[in-house]
Design a protein around this motif. Structure first.
Motif, PDB file in Angstrom:
ATOM      1  N   TRP A 119       1.518  11.966  -6.366  1.00 34.50           N
ATOM      2  CA  TRP A 119       0.259  12.648  -6.037  1.00 34.50           C
ATOM      3  C   TRP A 119      -0.948  11.726  -6.198  1.00 34.50           C
ATOM      4  O   TRP A 119      -1.938  11.844  -5.489  1.00 34.50           O
ATOM      5  CB  TRP A 119       0.093  13.931  -6.855  1.00 34.50           C
ATOM      6  N   MET A 120      -0.871  10.784  -7.144  1.00 32.45           N
ATOM      7  CA  MET A 120      -1.956   9.807  -7.289  1.00 32.45           C
ATOM      8  C   MET A 120      -2.089   8.986  -6.006  1.00 32.45           C
ATOM      9  O   MET A 120      -3.190   8.770  -5.498  1.00 32.45           O
ATOM     10  CB  MET A 120      -1.692   8.867  -8.478  1.00 32.45           C
ATOM     11  N   PHE A 121      -0.951   8.514  -5.496  1.00 31.85           N
ATOM     12  CA  PHE A 121      -0.987   7.749  -4.243  1.00 31.85           C
ATOM     13  C   PHE A 121      -1.410   8.642  -3.078  1.00 31.85           C
ATOM     14  O   PHE A 121      -2.178   8.211  -2.208  1.00 31.85           O
ATOM     15  CB  PHE A 121       0.370   7.092  -3.962  1.00 31.85           C
ATOM     16  N   ALA A 122      -0.906   9.887  -3.047  1.00 35.08           N
ATOM     17  CA  ALA A 122      -1.282  10.787  -1.954  1.00 35.08           C
ATOM     18  C   ALA A 122      -2.796  11.005  -1.929  1.00 35.08           C
ATOM     19  O   ALA A 122      -3.415  11.056  -0.863  1.00 35.08           O
ATOM     20  CB  ALA A 122      -0.557  12.129  -2.095  1.00 35.08           C
ATOM     21  N   ALA A 123      -3.389  11.109  -3.116  1.00 30.97           N
ATOM     22  CA  ALA A 123      -4.840  11.337  -3.194  1.00 30.97           C
ATOM     23  C   ALA A 123      -5.601  10.221  -2.483  1.00 30.97           C
ATOM     24  O   ALA A 123      -6.447  10.484  -1.623  1.00 30.97           O
ATOM     25  CB  ALA A 123      -5.286  11.441  -4.658  1.00 30.97           C
ATOM     26  N   VAL A 124      -5.281   8.975  -2.819  1.00 28.57           N
ATOM     27  CA  VAL A 124      -6.087   7.864  -2.300  1.00 28.57           C
ATOM     28  C   VAL A 124      -5.615   7.348  -0.944  1.00 28.57           C
ATOM     29  O   VAL A 124      -6.393   6.762  -0.193  1.00 28.57           O
ATOM     30  CB  VAL A 124      -6.172   6.693  -3.313  1.00 28.57           C
ATOM     31  N   ALA A 125      -4.339   7.560  -0.601  1.00 30.28           N
ATOM     32  CA  ALA A 125      -3.809   6.987   0.645  1.00 30.28           C
ATOM     33  C   ALA A 125      -3.685   8.014   1.764  1.00 30.28           C
ATOM     34  O   ALA A 125      -3.686   7.647   2.936  1.00 30.28           O
ATOM     35  CB  ALA A 125      -2.440   6.349   0.383  1.00 30.28           C
ATOM     36  N   THR A 126      -3.555   9.302   1.436  1.00 27.28           N
ATOM     37  CA  THR A 126      -3.342  10.316   2.479  1.00 27.28           C
ATOM     38  C   THR A 126      -4.497  11.311   2.572  1.00 27.28           C
ATOM     39  O   THR A 126      -4.922  11.668   3.670  1.00 27.28           O
ATOM     40  CB  THR A 126      -2.011  11.066   2.217  1.00 27.28           C
TER      41      THR A 126
ATOM     42  N   ALA B 114      -2.500  -2.896  -9.171  1.00 27.74           N
ATOM     43  CA  ALA B 114      -3.835  -2.784  -8.551  1.00 27.74           C
ATOM     44  C   ALA B 114      -3.763  -3.190  -7.080  1.00 27.74           C
ATOM     45  O   ALA B 114      -4.372  -2.555  -6.214  1.00 27.74           O
ATOM     46  CB  ALA B 114      -4.851  -3.636  -9.313  1.00 27.74           C
ATOM     47  N   TRP B 115      -2.993  -4.240  -6.777  1.00 26.87           N
ATOM     48  CA  TRP B 115      -2.852  -4.652  -5.376  1.00 26.87           C
ATOM     49  C   TRP B 115      -2.071  -3.628  -4.559  1.00 26.87           C
ATOM     50  O   TRP B 115      -2.318  -3.452  -3.359  1.00 26.87           O
ATOM     51  CB  TRP B 115      -2.230  -6.050  -5.269  1.00 26.87           C
ATOM     52  N   MET B 116      -1.128  -2.935  -5.202  1.00 23.57           N
ATOM     53  CA  MET B 116      -0.408  -1.872  -4.488  1.00 23.57           C
ATOM     54  C   MET B 116      -1.390  -0.781  -4.047  1.00 23.57           C
ATOM     55  O   MET B 116      -1.350  -0.304  -2.913  1.00 23.57           O
ATOM     56  CB  MET B 116       0.673  -1.247  -5.386  1.00 23.57           C
ATOM     57  N   PHE B 117      -2.260  -0.383  -4.979  1.00 25.09           N
ATOM     58  CA  PHE B 117      -3.261   0.634  -4.625  1.00 25.09           C
ATOM     59  C   PHE B 117      -4.250   0.085  -3.602  1.00 25.09           C
ATOM     60  O   PHE B 117      -4.647   0.781  -2.672  1.00 25.09           O
ATOM     61  CB  PHE B 117      -3.987   1.142  -5.877  1.00 25.09           C
ATOM     62  N   ALA B 118      -4.662  -1.183  -3.772  1.00 24.45           N
ATOM     63  CA  ALA B 118      -5.613  -1.772  -2.819  1.00 24.45           C
ATOM     64  C   ALA B 118      -5.025  -1.760  -1.406  1.00 24.45           C
ATOM     65  O   ALA B 118      -5.730  -1.492  -0.425  1.00 24.45           O
ATOM     66  CB  ALA B 118      -5.970  -3.192  -3.237  1.00 24.45           C
ATOM     67  N   ALA B 119      -3.728  -2.038  -1.298  1.00 24.91           N
ATOM     68  CA  ALA B 119      -3.082  -2.064   0.018  1.00 24.91           C
ATOM     69  C   ALA B 119      -3.246  -0.725   0.728  1.00 24.91           C
ATOM     70  O   ALA B 119      -3.684  -0.677   1.882  1.00 24.91           O
ATOM     71  CB  ALA B 119      -1.592  -2.410  -0.128  1.00 24.91           C
ATOM     72  N   VAL B 120      -2.905   0.355   0.044  1.00 23.17           N
ATOM     73  CA  VAL B 120      -2.880   1.660   0.728  1.00 23.17           C
ATOM     74  C   VAL B 120      -4.222   2.379   0.715  1.00 23.17           C
ATOM     75  O   VAL B 120      -4.480   3.210   1.588  1.00 23.17           O
ATOM     76  CB  VAL B 120      -1.771   2.581   0.159  1.00 23.17           C
ATOM     77  N   ALA B 121      -5.095   2.069  -0.253  1.00 27.38           N
ATOM     78  CA  ALA B 121      -6.355   2.812  -0.354  1.00 27.38           C
ATOM     79  C   ALA B 121      -7.557   2.050   0.188  1.00 27.38           C
ATOM     80  O   ALA B 121      -8.556   2.654   0.557  1.00 27.38           O
ATOM     81  CB  ALA B 121      -6.616   3.203  -1.827  1.00 27.38           C
ATOM     82  N   THR B 122      -7.485   0.715   0.221  1.00 28.58           N
ATOM     83  CA  THR B 122      -8.652  -0.074   0.647  1.00 28.58           C
ATOM     84  C   THR B 122      -8.386  -0.853   1.938  1.00 28.58           C
ATOM     85  O   THR B 122      -9.235  -0.902   2.820  1.00 28.58           O
ATOM     86  CB  THR B 122      -9.083  -1.044  -0.488  1.00 28.58           C
ATOM     87  N   ILE B 123      -7.220  -1.473   2.049  1.00 34.18           N
ATOM     88  CA  ILE B 123      -6.950  -2.316   3.226  1.00 34.18           C
ATOM     89  C   ILE B 123      -6.401  -1.498   4.395  1.00 34.18           C
ATOM     90  O   ILE B 123      -6.789  -1.693   5.544  1.00 34.18           O
ATOM     91  CB  ILE B 123      -5.970  -3.464   2.856  1.00 34.18           C
ATOM     92  N   GLU B 124      -5.509  -0.559   4.112  1.00 36.10           N
ATOM     93  CA  GLU B 124      -4.864   0.179   5.204  1.00 36.10           C
ATOM     94  C   GLU B 124      -5.800   1.149   5.947  1.00 36.10           C
ATOM     95  O   GLU B 124      -5.726   1.223   7.187  1.00 36.10           O
ATOM     96  CB  GLU B 124      -3.637   0.945   4.689  1.00 36.10           C
ATOM     97  N   PRO B 125      -6.684   1.891   5.273  1.00 38.17           N
ATOM     98  CA  PRO B 125      -7.489   2.876   6.020  1.00 38.17           C
ATOM     99  C   PRO B 125      -8.262   2.303   7.216  1.00 38.17           C
ATOM    100  O   PRO B 125      -8.171   2.872   8.304  1.00 38.17           O
ATOM    101  CB  PRO B 125      -8.400   3.493   4.949  1.00 38.17           C
ATOM    102  N   PRO B 126      -8.982   1.175   7.086  1.00 38.65           N
ATOM    103  CA  PRO B 126      -9.666   0.684   8.293  1.00 38.65           C
ATOM    104  C   PRO B 126      -8.702   0.175   9.369  1.00 38.65           C
ATOM    105  O   PRO B 126      -9.055   0.154  10.553  1.00 38.65           O
ATOM    106  CB  PRO B 126     -10.570  -0.457   7.779  1.00 38.65           C
ATOM    107  N   ILE B 127      -7.487  -0.212   8.959  1.00 42.25           N
ATOM    108  CA  ILE B 127      -6.479  -0.635   9.951  1.00 42.25           C
ATOM    109  C   ILE B 127      -5.977   0.582  10.722  1.00 42.25           C
ATOM    110  O   ILE B 127      -5.883   0.573  11.955  1.00 42.25           O
ATOM    111  CB  ILE B 127      -5.308  -1.369   9.245  1.00 42.25           C
ATOM    112  N   VAL B 128      -5.698   1.649   9.984  1.00 40.60           N
ATOM    113  CA  VAL B 128      -5.216   2.875  10.635  1.00 40.60           C
ATOM    114  C   VAL B 128      -6.320   3.474  11.506  1.00 40.60           C
ATOM    115  O   VAL B 128      -6.066   3.920  12.629  1.00 40.60           O
ATOM    116  CB  VAL B 128      -4.745   3.901   9.573  1.00 40.60           C
ATOM    117  N   GLU B 129      -7.547   3.478  10.999  1.00 40.00           N
ATOM    118  CA  GLU B 129      -8.662   4.047  11.759  1.00 40.00           C
ATOM    119  C   GLU B 129      -8.799   3.325  13.107  1.00 40.00           C
ATOM    120  O   GLU B 129      -8.991   3.952  14.149  1.00 40.00           O
ATOM    121  CB  GLU B 129      -9.956   3.934  10.950  1.00 40.00           C
ATOM    122  N   ARG B 130      -8.673   2.000  13.046  1.00 41.69           N
ATOM    123  CA  ARG B 130      -8.791   1.200  14.271  1.00 41.69           C
ATOM    124  C   ARG B 130      -7.645   1.507  15.241  1.00 41.69           C
ATOM    125  O   ARG B 130      -7.851   1.657  16.441  1.00 41.69           O
ATOM    126  CB  ARG B 130      -8.794  -0.286  13.883  1.00 41.69           C
TER     127      ARG B 130
END
Lengths: 216, 216
Positions: A100-107, B99-115
């Motif tokens: 759920w932590m990942f779902a919050a920030v990634a989904t 921290a890099w795992m979270f950065a991947a899905v929460a910071t780097i991936e969203p603008p890639i998916v949006e594009r």
């Protein structure tokens, strides 16, 4: 051990607890860990000293003897692993809380941020209204799914966890838009989170920073 | 213990390893864990049986005796916690990898998916070109920051970790667009990831599913 986090000196949310330091403050309050705050501005957070601990030039960061972390999800997980109260003891329940932590920030968060970015930067563009309907639909599908899973439950799994903390923290970003009004179960879920004493203390602490900076 | 994951029966990426099961397969190969795959379609993934383990009706999921997980970041962290090879032993280095795992899905991936969502769904809209310039700029800022942090390093921290796995997996989504061509250090970083034997095995496995489904 002293914990130091970073937060905005003058938060663009004007003290409504919508900046990303809020979740970290809340987690620290839930586990009873005192912390110091180093304030940054939009200027200082793009300078080498801050970029050394936050490569993307954002807040919050987390520092304790020798360790520097970024990404609020990772910081909250680190806090939850070091101190009791935010993750279940049972291994399977713990893994579900982390999901759920990942779902919050990634989904859940990306369509919320996308919608608020459009509100902020595209409101005067010719395409704004047409796109907004599409973004609302995309976000609505995520919230429908979340509401279906929560059902009549108090929290997403059994006890309150870091998963609830992050999901509620992300849903709070919708507050000013009124978008959550169509979801009474999610509105009540957010209110249950906001009623927790740890949330209240964290909220008061971030508000005090804004009031002080604005000379109030 | 049998591990079962879900993946698309006919992936919309036509076997290029850009669907979200790819990272989970890669992680399982890195730690040497065999796994079964249950294939879903766009129809079956919206049905109650799948929604019970993936509330948002997406892939992948991960099941092992009694535990069902969703969110590829959470699944990969679970795999990395249970088996050696994807997270450093040292506690501080482990926290940085997460921290890099979270950065991947929460910071780097969203603008890639949006594009890529804009490419898929808004290409015929009047606003497409004007918005695309803005999205490119937004994504470019993230990649500039990532490239600056990586520098001339082989991996983001010392040894290859689940953080690199997720960041590379997310950057791969840009492959078909050519966007990464402007970032030679990141292109080489992705190539280092793709050269790993575990990546190769995972890639072959997901490609075999697509080839079988398309009658090849």
């Amino acid at each position: 051990m002293t914990i130091t986090i970073t937060a905005f000196e003058t938060s663009p949310d004007r003290g409504r607890g919508l900046a990303r330091d809020m979740g970290v403050r809340w987690a620290l309050e839930e586990v009873g860990q005192p912390y110091d705050v180093r304030l940054v501005t939009f200027e200082t957070m793009k300078q080498p000293a801050h970029l050394a601990i936050q490569p993307f030039g954002q807040i919050p960061t987390y520092e304790e003897s020798g360790l520097a972390l970024f990404e609020s999800g990772a910081i909250i997980l680190h806090i939850a692993e070091r101190h009791g109260g935010l993750l279940p003891q049972d291994g399977d329940a713990r893994a579900r809380a982390i999901a759920w932590m990942f779902a919050a920030v990634a989904t859940i968060e990306p369509p919320i941020v996308e919608r608020s970015m459009a509100m902020l930067f595209e409101k005067d563009e010719s395409w704004f209204a047409a796109r907004q309907a599409m973004l609302d639909q995309r976000l609505g599908r995520k919230l429908d799914a979340l509401a279906a899973r929560l059902g009549e439950g108090e929290w997403l799994d059994d006890a309150f966890s870091a998963g609830d903390l992050l999901v509620i923290n992300v849903l709070r970003r919708l507050g000013p838009s009124g978008f959550l009004n169509g979801y009474p179960a999610l509105t009540a879920y957010v209110a249950r989170g906001e009623a927790r004493p740890a949330f209240q203390r964290a909220f008061a602490a971030q508000l005090a920073v804004f009031v002080a900076a604005s000379g109030g």
